[in-house]
Scaffold this motif. Structure first.
Motif, mmCIF file in Angstrom:
data_model
loop_
_atom_site.group_PDB
_atom_site.id
_atom_site.type_symbol
_atom_site.label_atom_id
_atom_site.label_comp_id
_atom_site.label_asym_id
_atom_site.label_seq_id
_atom_site.Cartn_x
_atom_site.Cartn_y
_atom_site.Cartn_z
ATOM 1 N N GLU A 282 -31.992 7.495 -53.024
ATOM 2 C CA GLU A 282 -32.420 8.381 -54.103
ATOM 3 C C GLU A 282 -33.894 8.163 -54.435
ATOM 4 O O GLU A 282 -34.578 9.069 -54.882
ATOM 5 C CB GLU A 282 -31.561 8.138 -55.346
ATOM 6 C CG GLU A 282 -30.090 8.464 -55.121
ATOM 7 C CD GLU A 282 -29.242 8.213 -56.351
ATOM 8 O OE1 GLU A 282 -29.821 7.782 -57.369
ATOM 9 O OE2 GLU A 282 -28.029 8.448 -56.302
ATOM 10 N N THR B 77 -22.462 21.559 -53.908
ATOM 11 C CA THR B 77 -23.501 21.173 -54.863
ATOM 12 C C THR B 77 -23.030 21.429 -56.289
ATOM 13 O O THR B 77 -23.246 20.597 -57.191
ATOM 14 C CB THR B 77 -24.796 21.946 -54.591
ATOM 15 O OG1 THR B 77 -25.244 21.670 -53.261
ATOM 16 C CG2 THR B 77 -25.879 21.551 -55.576
ATOM 17 N N GLN C 67 -26.813 5.543 -51.039
ATOM 18 C CA GLN C 67 -27.602 6.734 -50.789
ATOM 19 C C GLN C 67 -29.050 6.502 -51.198
ATOM 20 O O GLN C 67 -29.329 5.824 -52.186
ATOM 21 C CB GLN C 67 -27.045 7.926 -51.574
ATOM 22 C CG GLN C 67 -25.637 8.328 -51.169
ATOM 23 C CD GLN C 67 -25.562 8.847 -49.743
ATOM 24 O OE1 GLN C 67 -26.414 9.609 -49.306
ATOM 25 N NE2 GLN C 67 -24.533 8.442 -49.019
ATOM 26 N N SER D 96 -22.157 11.833 -50.736
ATOM 27 C CA SER D 96 -22.421 11.317 -49.391
ATOM 28 C C SER D 96 -22.431 12.422 -48.345
ATOM 29 O O SER D 96 -23.223 12.394 -47.403
ATOM 30 C CB SER D 96 -21.368 10.256 -49.036
ATOM 31 O OG SER D 96 -21.491 9.846 -47.704
ATOM 32 N N LYS E 26 -37.448 7.420 -52.902
ATOM 33 C CA LYS E 26 -38.156 7.452 -51.621
ATOM 34 C C LYS E 26 -38.998 6.205 -51.385
ATOM 35 O O LYS E 26 -39.448 5.959 -50.269
ATOM 36 C CB LYS E 26 -39.034 8.701 -51.550
ATOM 37 C CG LYS E 26 -38.224 10.003 -51.520
ATOM 38 C CD LYS E 26 -39.121 11.213 -51.350
ATOM 39 C CE LYS E 26 -38.295 12.490 -51.275
ATOM 40 N NZ LYS E 26 -39.132 13.702 -51.116
ATOM 41 N N LEU F 6 -23.011 15.758 -48.746
ATOM 42 C CA LEU F 6 -23.978 16.864 -48.888
ATOM 43 C C LEU F 6 -25.218 16.696 -48.008
ATOM 44 O O LEU F 6 -25.629 17.653 -47.327
ATOM 45 C CB LEU F 6 -24.377 17.005 -50.361
ATOM 46 C CG LEU F 6 -23.573 18.023 -51.170
ATOM 47 C CD1 LEU F 6 -23.968 17.971 -52.641
ATOM 48 C CD2 LEU F 6 -23.766 19.428 -50.624
ATOM 49 N N PRO F 7 -25.867 15.518 -47.964
ATOM 50 C CA PRO F 7 -27.026 15.383 -47.065
ATOM 51 C C PRO F 7 -26.664 15.607 -45.598
ATOM 52 O O PRO F 7 -27.473 16.136 -44.825
ATOM 53 C CB PRO F 7 -27.501 13.941 -47.305
ATOM 54 C CG PRO F 7 -26.956 13.572 -48.647
ATOM 55 C CD PRO F 7 -25.659 14.300 -48.761
ATOM 56 N N LYS F 8 -25.462 15.225 -45.201
ATOM 57 C CA LYS F 8 -25.037 15.419 -43.810
ATOM 58 C C LYS F 8 -24.855 16.902 -43.503
ATOM 59 O O LYS F 8 -25.215 17.365 -42.412
ATOM 60 C CB LYS F 8 -23.737 14.656 -43.545
ATOM 61 C CG LYS F 8 -23.847 13.161 -43.774
ATOM 62 C CD LYS F 8 -22.490 12.496 -43.636
ATOM 63 C CE LYS F 8 -22.553 11.028 -44.036
ATOM 64 N NZ LYS F 8 -21.237 10.380 -43.989
ATOM 65 N N SER G 4 -22.224 24.489 -48.611
ATOM 66 C CA SER G 4 -23.183 23.567 -49.208
ATOM 67 C C SER G 4 -23.433 23.909 -50.671
ATOM 68 O O SER G 4 -23.508 23.026 -51.539
ATOM 69 C CB SER G 4 -24.494 23.590 -48.422
ATOM 70 O OG SER G 4 -25.448 22.734 -49.000
ATOM 71 N N GLN H 151 -26.403 19.333 -45.021
ATOM 72 C CA GLN H 151 -27.740 19.923 -44.970
ATOM 73 C C GLN H 151 -28.449 19.570 -43.658
ATOM 74 O O GLN H 151 -29.191 20.379 -43.102
ATOM 75 C CB GLN H 151 -28.545 19.459 -46.184
ATOM 76 C CG GLN H 151 -28.007 20.054 -47.487
ATOM 77 C CD GLN H 151 -28.385 19.249 -48.722
ATOM 78 O OE1 GLN H 151 -29.079 18.244 -48.630
ATOM 79 N NE2 GLN H 151 -27.919 19.699 -49.881
ATOM 80 N N ALA H 152 -28.223 18.326 -43.169
ATOM 81 C CA ALA H 152 -28.799 17.949 -41.881
ATOM 82 C C ALA H 152 -28.205 18.791 -40.755
ATOM 83 O O ALA H 152 -28.918 19.189 -39.818
ATOM 84 C CB ALA H 152 -28.555 16.463 -41.621
#
Length: 934
Positions: free
Chosen positions: A446, A39, A444, A10, A448, A12-14, A35, A16-17
């Motif tokens: 995953e 990972t 999440q 949860s 698209k 990791l995308p934040k 990061s 990266q953002a």
């Protein structure tokens, strides 16, 4: 371990953002390295989740616990930094290095050092290849699973029902359909007694077949071994096979198919877990037109559908549950002790077990070991999870439940574990659960292709239901005070398991009347579930909250105490769920709500609050606001500033401010009314992400309906539309009609629920069924609730062609022609209600093969006049029917005619193939025609 994986996944995308949004002059080095480390940690956790969880590996458990806490701390830090429009919250010094990020509780430098140390200290057992779960043993394929080794009461009725479904008839009564191979899958959650039931039916049916076999497949089976067992039990003899090397799968399938080619066989495939295993076994079971039968047992509804006709095993009735309970304790069925205290304890335990035989036997044995100690009785009654005594019976129950748990993918394990935040026996609303999952970061994107987080969350619920880890409770569309929203529940064995694991993981902290302080000052408490029965002030609550500075989730399931909590220190709170608490005299929201800038879920449903403070507009991260069943008269104007809001539920009396169209992220808008907001209908057109709309049209005029239809044409993602027309002038007043909605609107293809109602069918908002309700225009329509002025035969046929319709409720004010449901219609329908009608439809053979609940109303006089004087409604053609409710209107009929109608219904009861329960109610007797009236 799954919680750590979910937490890292949860955050990791934040992170990266954040790297994309940061200023160019900031030093990205530490954040980028963090990061990368996270990972790598995520990959190790996923590998470990693919392998078994070793309950004896304390080192691995401790390592994943540190990874989980690290992910939470990164998330809290990012949350403080990314809410740039809000003032930074006060922080306390942490033993973590210099705090170089204003407003953040931790520094990237310190977090990076922790992540690096964590990677270096990874135990060898974390991230290794997949091995079978050492703590979750499975019985040998030829032995029944441990949860089924019970002697159940009430099995005879279920067994007889299964035998009837297999359509085994004497030779003279057989038809061509009886000679085909029929397969039925007995499906249900853990501990219901599926194997016991099928074994009982197998013993009765075995003499009627040329050969038979009963094999268990189990988790991660070796199919060659299963096929060899089948050959042995069926009586296959091959002298060469005795001496040759082990045979391959193809050879075994060929031998089995050849042996069964000219035989009438009965085969039970027990404990089936997955589709590939069934597909391989099914290849050997030939279709030989000798009347062979196949029965499987499974937890998985998708597997059951693939096997054949699902036969869902029900919970024990209250009577049979009580018999099993006392038989387990005393060896006989009669309650031997009139002691009120013991009876009270027994009643509590039976309620907790919820009709699950495995739970009844486990707790009955636990209570039997403490018969002389009344204090221990109450402890057993209140215990669950870590508080339940670890007896051999409890260990066995947890082992059985863990088979399904560890067969879940890691993200579903985390979501299921989260359900331990709710008390046992709690009816959990499906939407509430999914929005909370989203707020916690467990959902999440995953794929698209997925439309939204909520749809992904709904798929999680569906998968847990399909695997029988949770049970979806039926919505009551009868409007008689029953359940009116989709809810789910967790059986006692599964709830005990996830509560036990949650306690081990320090995932959910439960505080109740018996536990008034934090379990451990050394543990960082992130999620709290307050429970209890007391309505007096809980003095421990404020002090407890103050000792939880990094609290993320706070839930109250207690009628009192919530109004006294102090949220000044809960600055990183994401979820605040106070549903059902009495906040009528509290200033909790006024004092604290504006400072909870990281809040994503605010649930104050049924709390008796009368207002929402203006500073609710500060909650720029808020995703869900639930004000249903409150006394809030006016939503503050600042609410339209909640740009991240995805779900808004208000009470139907709540006035919504103008500007609702600015909430462009809304996916669900419920119970809004145009009574004092006539411009709302037009503003809805701006909410292009809307999937759920429930709206009351107050005195719907043509201009109001035109505005609504214009907006609906822009809502291409709408899936649930519920329109309630209120305040019309009566049956002859056309102002309350929704003719434009019926004639000029075409729904988007993903519409799955449509409701159009008024106060009664007398003021029906629709004249006839809209032409767009057909298989082509509405291929995904699953729920339809409408009130019509007239129901026609052509409408009934159009409804019968809907491929996914599960629930149908039609309230026709009148029917001018006889109605018949043709064979092949309503292939998926499970619940059907025709209310307030003067004619009932006749079900032809082959109609509605899955229908379980049926309600209809008819008038005796009208039924005779339309040519159905025998009162034959074809109920015997509905083989899956379980419940029938009939309302018989006697107005204008003569006494012999009314008696004939009742007698016809009694005959239908007696000859129904599934022994469905019938509830027949007559009305209008005072308006009957008697001989002396002439």
């Amino acid at each position: 371990m799954e919680i750590a994986a979910a937490a890292v996944g949860s955050v990791l995308p934040k992170l990266q953002a954040y790297l994309l949004l940061k200023d160019d002059n900031e030093d990205p080095h530490d954040a980028e390295l963090l990061s990368r480390e996270l990972t790598a940690i995520q990959a190790a956790l996923h590998d470990a989740n693919g392998a078994a969880r070793s309950h004896d590996d304390e080192q691995a458990r401790a390592w994943t616990g540190v990874a989980r806490e690290l992910a939470y701390d990164v998330d809290d830090t990012l949350a403080a930094l990314l809410v740039a429009s809000s003032p930074p919250p006060p922080v306390r010094a942490q033993d973590d290095g210099d705090r170089d990020l204003p407003g953040a509780p931790f520094s990237f430098k310190g977090l990076l050092q922790r992540a690096t140390d964590l990677s270096r200290s990874r135990p060898r057992t974390v991230g290794k290849a997949h091995v079978p779960p050492p703590a979750v043993g499975h019985p040998h394929p030829q032995q029944p699973p441990p949860d089924e080794e019970v002697v159940l009461v009430g099995v005879d009725d279920a067994r007889d029902g299964l035998i009837r479904r297999l359509c085994l008839r004497d030779g003279g009564n057989r038809d061509a359909g009886d000679l085909e191979v029929k397969a039925i899958a007995v499906v249900g959650s853990v501990g219901l007694g599926k194997t016991t039931l099928v074994r009982s039916a197998y013993g009765v049916l075995k003499p009627q077949f040329d050969c038979s076999a009963f094999v268990s497949v189990g988790f991660d089976p070796r199919i060659e071994s299963v096929l060899e067992t089948l050959l042995q039990q069926l009586g296959f003899t091959d002298d060469e096979a005795v001496t040759q090397e082990p045979r391959e799968e193809r050879q075994l399938i060929s031998q089995l198919a050849g042996f069964l080619q000219n035989k009438r066989y009965l085969i039970v495939v027990d404990d089936l877990w997955d589709k590939p295993s069934w597909e391989k076994i099914r290849c050997a079971l030939v279709n030989n037109n000798h009347g062979s039968r196949i029965v499987a047992t499974t937890h998985n509804f998708d597997v059951a559908e693939q096997v054949g006709a699902p036969y869902e095993l029900k919970l024990l009735s209250a009577e049979n549950a009580r018999i099993l309970f006392f038989r387990t304790i005393f060896g006989h069925e009669v309650e031997p002790c009139p002691d009120d205290e013991f009876t009270e304890a027994a009643d509590k335990l039976l309620k907790r077990c919820g009709g699950v035989p495995l739970a009844i036997i486990t707790l009955a044995k636990l209570l039997a070991s403490k018969m002389g100690d009344r204090t221990e009785w109450h402890k057993v009654c209140e215990s669950i999870g870590s508080r339940l005594e670890n007896t051999p019976e409890v260990k066995n129950m947890r082992m059985v439940a863990s088979l399904g748990y560890y067969n879940l993918p890691p993200h579903l394990r985390a979501c299921l574990l989260y359900m331990s935040v709710f008390p046992e026996d709690y009816e959990i609303r499906r939407d509430r659960l999914v929005w909370r999952w989203i707020a916690e970061g467990f959902v999440q994107v995953e794929d698209k292709q997925a439309e939204s987080l909520f749809e992904i969350g709904e798929s999680y619920v569906d998968e847990l239901v399909n695997r029988s880890m949770i049970q979806l409770l039926d919505v009551d569309y009868a409007d008689d005070g029953g359940r009116d929203e989709y809810c789910c529940s967790v059986s006692f064995p599964v709830m005990d398991l996830i509560s036990h694991l949650s306690s081990q993981e320090n995932f959910i902290t439960v505080l109740d009347d018996e536990q008034e302080a934090c379990p451990s000052a050394q543990q960082q408490i992130r999620r709290v579930s307050f429970r209890g029965q007391s309505k007096t002030e809980d003095s421990a609550s404020p002090a407890t909250i103050r000792r939880m500075p990094l609290l993320r989730s706070l839930s109250f399931f207690s009628p009192g105490g919530a109004e006294h909590i102090d949220l000044n220190m809960a600055e990183f709170l994401r979820v605040l769920d106070l549903e059902g608490c009495d906040l009528s005299g509290s200033y909790l929201l006024e004092n604290h709500i504006g400072s909870l800038i990281h809040l994503r879920y605010l649930g104050v449903r049924d709390t008796r609050i009368t207002s929402v403070p203006e500073d609710v507009g500060n909650l720029r991260s808020l995703q869900t606001l639930d004000l249903t069943d409150t006394k809030v008269e006016q939503l503050p104007a600042s609410a339209v500033e909640l740009g991240e809001l995805m779900c808004l539920r208000v009470d139907y009396r709540t006035r919504v401010p103008s500007g609702i169209g600015r909430l462009t992220n809304l996916e669900e808008l419920c119970d809004v009314s145009t009574r004092e907001a006539p411009g709302m209908a037009k503003e809805l057109g701006r909410l292009t992400k809307l999937k759920v709309l429930r709206i009351t049209l107050w005195k719907p005029s043509k201009s109001l309906e035109e505005a609504l239809v214009q907006s609906l044409r822009r809502l291409h993602k709408i899936q649930i539309l519920d329109v309630y027309a209120c305040g019309g002038g009566g049956r002859d007043d056309c102002s309350g009609r929704l003719d434009l909605l019926r004639e000029t609107w075409a729904p988007p293809p993903r519409l799955r629920e449509f409701q159009a109602r008024a106060m009664s069918s007398y003021w029906s908002p629709l004249r006839v069924l809209p032409a767009w309700i057909d298989a082509t225009t509405a291929p995904h329509l699953a729920v339809l609730v409408v009130q019509l002025q007239e129901l026609r035969q052509q409408d009934l046929e159009a409804l019968g062609r809907l491929p996914t319709l599960r629930v149908l409720r039609v309230d026709p004010y009148a029917s001018k022609e006889p109605l018949a449901v043709p064979g092949g219609a309503f292939t998926r329908l499970m619940e059907c209600r025709f209310r307030d009608s003067d004619l009932a439809p006749v079900f032809r053979p082959g109609a509605a093969p899955r229908l379980r609940r049926l309600e209809f109303c008819f008038r005796v006089r009208n039924t005779i006049d339309r040519g159905n004087g025998a009162f034959d409604f074809g109920l015997e053609n509905l083989g899956s029917l379980e419940e029938v409710t009939v309302y018989v209107g006697c107005q204008e009929s003569r006494e012999p005619e009314a008696e004939a109608a009742e007698e016809a219904l009694r005959r239908a009861v007696d000859r129904h193939p599934n022994r469905a329960s019938f509830d027949v109610t007559t009305f209008g007797e005072e308006l009957m025609c008697f001989d002396d009236d002439e």
